[in-house]
Write a protein that holds these residues in place. Structure first.
Motif, PDB file in Angstrom:
ATOM      1  N   THR A 164      24.649  -8.981  54.919  1.00 37.06           N
ATOM      2  CA  THR A 164      25.439  -8.700  53.716  1.00 37.06           C
ATOM      3  C   THR A 164      26.907  -8.917  54.026  1.00 37.06           C
ATOM      4  O   THR A 164      27.406  -8.434  55.046  1.00 37.06           O
ATOM      5  CB  THR A 164      25.210  -7.250  53.237  1.00 37.06           C
ATOM      6  OG1 THR A 164      23.812  -7.039  53.008  1.00 37.06           O
ATOM      7  CG2 THR A 164      25.964  -6.985  51.941  1.00 37.06           C
ATOM      8  N   VAL A 165      27.598  -9.641  53.144  1.00 41.01           N
ATOM      9  CA  VAL A 165      29.028  -9.896  53.301  1.00 41.01           C
ATOM     10  C   VAL A 165      29.746  -9.379  52.063  1.00 41.01           C
ATOM     11  O   VAL A 165      29.468  -9.827  50.939  1.00 41.01           O
ATOM     12  CB  VAL A 165      29.322 -11.394  53.495  1.00 41.01           C
ATOM     13  CG1 VAL A 165      30.827 -11.639  53.630  1.00 41.01           C
ATOM     14  CG2 VAL A 165      28.591 -11.937  54.724  1.00 41.01           C
ATOM     15  N   ASN A 166      30.642  -8.420  52.261  1.00 41.57           N
ATOM     16  CA  ASN A 166      31.405  -7.821  51.166  1.00 41.57           C
ATOM     17  C   ASN A 166      30.501  -7.332  50.040  1.00 41.57           C
ATOM     18  O   ASN A 166      30.764  -7.530  48.844  1.00 41.57           O
ATOM     19  CB  ASN A 166      32.430  -8.818  50.627  1.00 41.57           C
ATOM     20  CG  ASN A 166      33.484  -9.166  51.657  1.00 41.57           C
ATOM     21  OD1 ASN A 166      33.881  -8.324  52.470  1.00 41.57           O
ATOM     22  ND2 ASN A 166      33.933 -10.409  51.660  1.00 41.57           N
ATOM     23  N   GLY A 167      29.403  -6.689  50.421  1.00 38.41           N
ATOM     24  CA  GLY A 167      28.499  -6.107  49.436  1.00 38.41           C
ATOM     25  C   GLY A 167      27.511  -7.066  48.814  1.00 38.41           C
ATOM     26  O   GLY A 167      26.629  -6.649  48.061  1.00 38.41           O
ATOM     27  N   GLN A 168      27.618  -8.360  49.133  1.00 33.13           N
ATOM     28  CA  GLN A 168      26.716  -9.364  48.582  1.00 33.13           C
ATOM     29  C   GLN A 168      25.707  -9.801  49.638  1.00 33.13           C
ATOM     30  O   GLN A 168      26.091 -10.254  50.713  1.00 33.13           O
ATOM     31  CB  GLN A 168      27.499 -10.583  48.086  1.00 33.13           C
ATOM     32  CG  GLN A 168      28.477 -10.295  46.958  1.00 33.13           C
ATOM     33  CD  GLN A 168      27.774  -9.878  45.682  1.00 33.13           C
ATOM     34  OE1 GLN A 168      26.768 -10.469  45.295  1.00 33.13           O
ATOM     35  NE2 GLN A 168      28.306  -8.848  45.030  1.00 33.13           N
ATOM     36  N   GLN A 169      24.430  -9.660  49.314  1.00 33.68           N
ATOM     37  CA  GLN A 169      23.396 -10.076  50.254  1.00 33.68           C
ATOM     38  C   GLN A 169      23.369 -11.589  50.373  1.00 33.68           C
ATOM     39  O   GLN A 169      23.367 -12.303  49.370  1.00 33.68           O
ATOM     40  CB  GLN A 169      22.032  -9.564  49.785  1.00 33.68           C
ATOM     41  CG  GLN A 169      20.893  -9.918  50.731  1.00 33.68           C
ATOM     42  CD  GLN A 169      19.574  -9.289  50.305  1.00 33.68           C
ATOM     43  OE1 GLN A 169      19.538  -8.125  49.890  1.00 33.68           O
ATOM     44  NE2 GLN A 169      18.502 -10.049  50.401  1.00 33.68           N
ATOM     45  N   VAL A 170      23.400 -12.084  51.602  1.00 32.45           N
ATOM     46  CA  VAL A 170      23.338 -13.524  51.847  1.00 32.45           C
ATOM     47  C   VAL A 170      21.900 -13.991  51.640  1.00 32.45           C
ATOM     48  O   VAL A 170      20.971 -13.471  52.265  1.00 32.45           O
ATOM     49  CB  VAL A 170      23.817 -13.856  53.280  1.00 32.45           C
ATOM     50  CG1 VAL A 170      23.642 -15.335  53.574  1.00 32.45           C
ATOM     51  CG2 VAL A 170      25.274 -13.440  53.456  1.00 32.45           C
ATOM     52  N   SER A 171      21.726 -14.952  50.739  1.00 31.29           N
ATOM     53  CA  SER A 171      20.376 -15.386  50.384  1.00 31.29           C
ATOM     54  C   SER A 171      19.757 -16.231  51.490  1.00 31.29           C
ATOM     55  O   SER A 171      20.440 -16.987  52.178  1.00 31.29           O
ATOM     56  CB  SER A 171      20.401 -16.194  49.085  1.00 31.29           C
ATOM     57  OG  SER A 171      21.103 -17.410  49.263  1.00 31.29           O
ATOM     58  N   LYS A 172      18.438 -16.065  51.660  1.00 28.60           N
ATOM     59  CA  LYS A 172      17.700 -16.906  52.597  1.00 28.60           C
ATOM     60  C   LYS A 172      16.305 -17.135  52.021  1.00 28.60           C
ATOM     61  O   LYS A 172      15.667 -16.214  51.498  1.00 28.60           O
ATOM     62  CB  LYS A 172      17.650 -16.292  53.997  1.00 28.60           C
ATOM     63  CG  LYS A 172      16.961 -14.940  54.102  1.00 28.60           C
ATOM     64  CD  LYS A 172      16.978 -14.448  55.544  1.00 28.60           C
ATOM     65  CE  LYS A 172      16.177 -13.155  55.699  1.00 28.60           C
ATOM     66  NZ  LYS A 172      16.189 -12.653  57.083  1.00 28.60           N
ATOM     67  N   ALA A 173      15.861 -18.384  52.123  1.00 29.52           N
ATOM     68  CA  ALA A 173      14.569 -18.771  51.564  1.00 29.52           C
ATOM     69  C   ALA A 173      13.584 -19.052  52.682  1.00 29.52           C
ATOM     70  O   ALA A 173      13.913 -19.757  53.645  1.00 29.52           O
ATOM     71  CB  ALA A 173      14.723 -19.997  50.669  1.00 29.52           C
ATOM     72  N   PHE A 174      12.383 -18.513  52.553  1.00 32.25           N
ATOM     73  CA  PHE A 174      11.333 -18.718  53.550  1.00 32.25           C
ATOM     74  C   PHE A 174      10.949 -20.192  53.611  1.00 32.25           C
ATOM     75  O   PHE A 174      10.751 -20.845  52.585  1.00 32.25           O
ATOM     76  CB  PHE A 174      10.106 -17.873  53.203  1.00 32.25           C
ATOM     77  CG  PHE A 174       8.902 -18.169  54.054  1.00 32.25           C
ATOM     78  CD1 PHE A 174       8.759 -17.579  55.299  1.00 32.25           C
ATOM     79  CD2 PHE A 174       7.922 -19.054  53.610  1.00 32.25           C
ATOM     80  CE1 PHE A 174       7.647 -17.852  56.093  1.00 32.25           C
ATOM     81  CE2 PHE A 174       6.807 -19.332  54.392  1.00 32.25           C
ATOM     82  CZ  PHE A 174       6.679 -18.729  55.640  1.00 32.25           C
ATOM     83  N   LEU A 175      10.855 -20.724  54.850  1.00 22.54           N
ATOM     84  CA  LEU A 175      10.415 -22.099  55.041  1.00 22.54           C
ATOM     85  C   LEU A 175       9.080 -22.186  55.766  1.00 22.54           C
ATOM     86  O   LEU A 175       8.184 -22.910  55.351  1.00 22.54           O
ATOM     87  CB  LEU A 175      11.473 -22.897  55.824  1.00 22.54           C
ATOM     88  CG  LEU A 175      12.817 -23.126  55.138  1.00 22.54           C
ATOM     89  CD1 LEU A 175      13.742 -23.921  56.044  1.00 22.54           C
ATOM     90  CD2 LEU A 175      12.648 -23.833  53.801  1.00 22.54           C
ATOM     91  N   ALA A 176       8.948 -21.448  56.890  1.00 18.87           N
ATOM     92  CA  ALA A 176       7.711 -21.547  57.661  1.00 18.87           C
ATOM     93  C   ALA A 176       7.636 -20.432  58.701  1.00 18.87           C
ATOM     94  O   ALA A 176       8.659 -19.913  59.153  1.00 18.87           O
ATOM     95  CB  ALA A 176       7.624 -22.903  58.359  1.00 18.87           C
ATOM     96  N   ALA A 177       6.422 -20.071  59.052  1.00 17.11           N
ATOM     97  CA  ALA A 177       6.164 -19.177  60.192  1.00 17.11           C
ATOM     98  C   ALA A 177       5.765 -20.056  61.363  1.00 17.11           C
ATOM     99  O   ALA A 177       4.802 -20.820  61.277  1.00 17.11           O
ATOM    100  CB  ALA A 177       5.062 -18.189  59.847  1.00 17.11           C
ATOM    101  N   LEU A 178       6.525 -19.971  62.447  1.00 17.17           N
ATOM    102  CA  LEU A 178       6.316 -20.879  63.582  1.00 17.17           C
ATOM    103  C   LEU A 178       5.620 -20.167  64.731  1.00 17.17           C
ATOM    104  O   LEU A 178       5.989 -19.043  65.089  1.00 17.17           O
ATOM    105  CB  LEU A 178       7.655 -21.440  64.063  1.00 17.17           C
ATOM    106  CG  LEU A 178       8.494 -22.178  63.008  1.00 17.17           C
ATOM    107  CD1 LEU A 178       9.794 -22.680  63.645  1.00 17.17           C
ATOM    108  CD2 LEU A 178       7.722 -23.338  62.406  1.00 17.17           C
TER     109      LEU A 178
END
Length: 274
Positions: A164-178
């Motif tokens: 989280t940066v300045n109260g905003q969650q940084v988005s991340k999208a699932f790609l793969a389980a390795l």
């Protein structure tokens, strides 16, 4: 990425430069006068090396000053334009592989004096999402590479693998389980596409507990950095903030990959660094 090659190169530049200037002041005028006293045929008969030895120029002076131009060119390019580094660890996986050779733009964050890293001419400021090379705050003789997450004044939180940066969650999208076989850390990881201030890049999260969670406020004149291999990176979560004076430049290109001395170098990872 530990000896201080920059300091060694600066010393070599100064030593060869002193010999070059000494030769230009003391021996070069004598050689010029001796050559002027010869006829054209005699001058042409002399090799370049023979001309250099005129006026009893000491061999040591000739040898040392001969390296000055090439060292000056290398020193100038590395100090003010672009500098090469090799990635020694997996803290920036999957963005940068162990054994990648990268180029760092030395002008992006200002024209700086070699060794001291003092800014002479400011250009632009480091940006969130940049992959940066800097002098390790606890041992400035070492160079580290990480991703810039927090700018001066930012509030950073990292808990349960959520940034989280300045109260905003940084988005991340699932790609793969390795599986283990695809990860040099020898543990299963999950691959995500993260969007950090508009900069998209891949990151790893392991399946174990998140190391060193917490909240941080970045002081003025400092930066907060993290490795893209989030659970296998010694970064600002562990040793603190990076002073602006320690910044060396922005990593922008992978030009070679070489695992070890006995392997064959390859260009499989060549390209711009996201």
């Amino acid at each position: 990425m530990g000896f201080d090659f920059e300091l060694i190169l600066a010393i070599a530049f100064l030593i060869t430069g002193v010999f070059w200037v000494y030769d230009r002041i003391v021996f070069a005028p004598k050689r010029k006068r001796l050559l002027a006293g010869m006829d054209q045929a005699a001058q042409k008969a002399l090799s370049k090396a023979a001309k250099e030895r005129l006026a009893d120029t000491p061999t040591l002076v000739l040898e040392v000053k001969s390296y000055f131009v090439i060292i000056a060119v290398i020193f100038g390019l590395r100090s003010f334009v672009v500098e090469p580094f090799q990635i020694p660890s997996g803290s920036m996986l999957p963005t940068l592989q162990i054994g990648d050779f990268i180029l760092v733009n030395k002008f992006d964050y200002g024209l700086r004096l070699p060794v001291t890293n003092t800014t002479l001419i400011p250009t632009s400021e480091p940006k969130r999402g940049d992959v940066v090379v800097f002098k390790y705050p606890l041992d400035p003789s070492l160079n580290y590479i990480k991703r810039l997450v927090g700018l001066p004044g930012d509030k950073i939180r990292y808990r349960n693998k959520v940034l989280t940066v300045n109260g905003q969650q940084v988005s991340k999208a699932f790609l793969a389980a390795l599986p283990i076989s695809l990860n040099p850390n020898e543990e299963p990881v999950t691959l995500f596409k993260e969007n950090l201030g508009g900069v998209e890049h891949d990151i790893y999260n392991s399946n174990r507990n998140t190391p060193h969670e917490g909240d941080w406020v970045v002081p003025e004149g400092h930066y907060f950095v993290m490795g893209d291999n989030r659970d296998n990176s010694a970064d600002s979560r562990f040793w603190g903030f990076v002073p602006e004076a320690n910044m060396k430049g922005r990593a922008f290109y992978v030009w070679l990959h070489w695992d070890d001395f006995f392997s064959i170098p390859s260009f499989k990872n060549n390209g711009l660094i996201e």
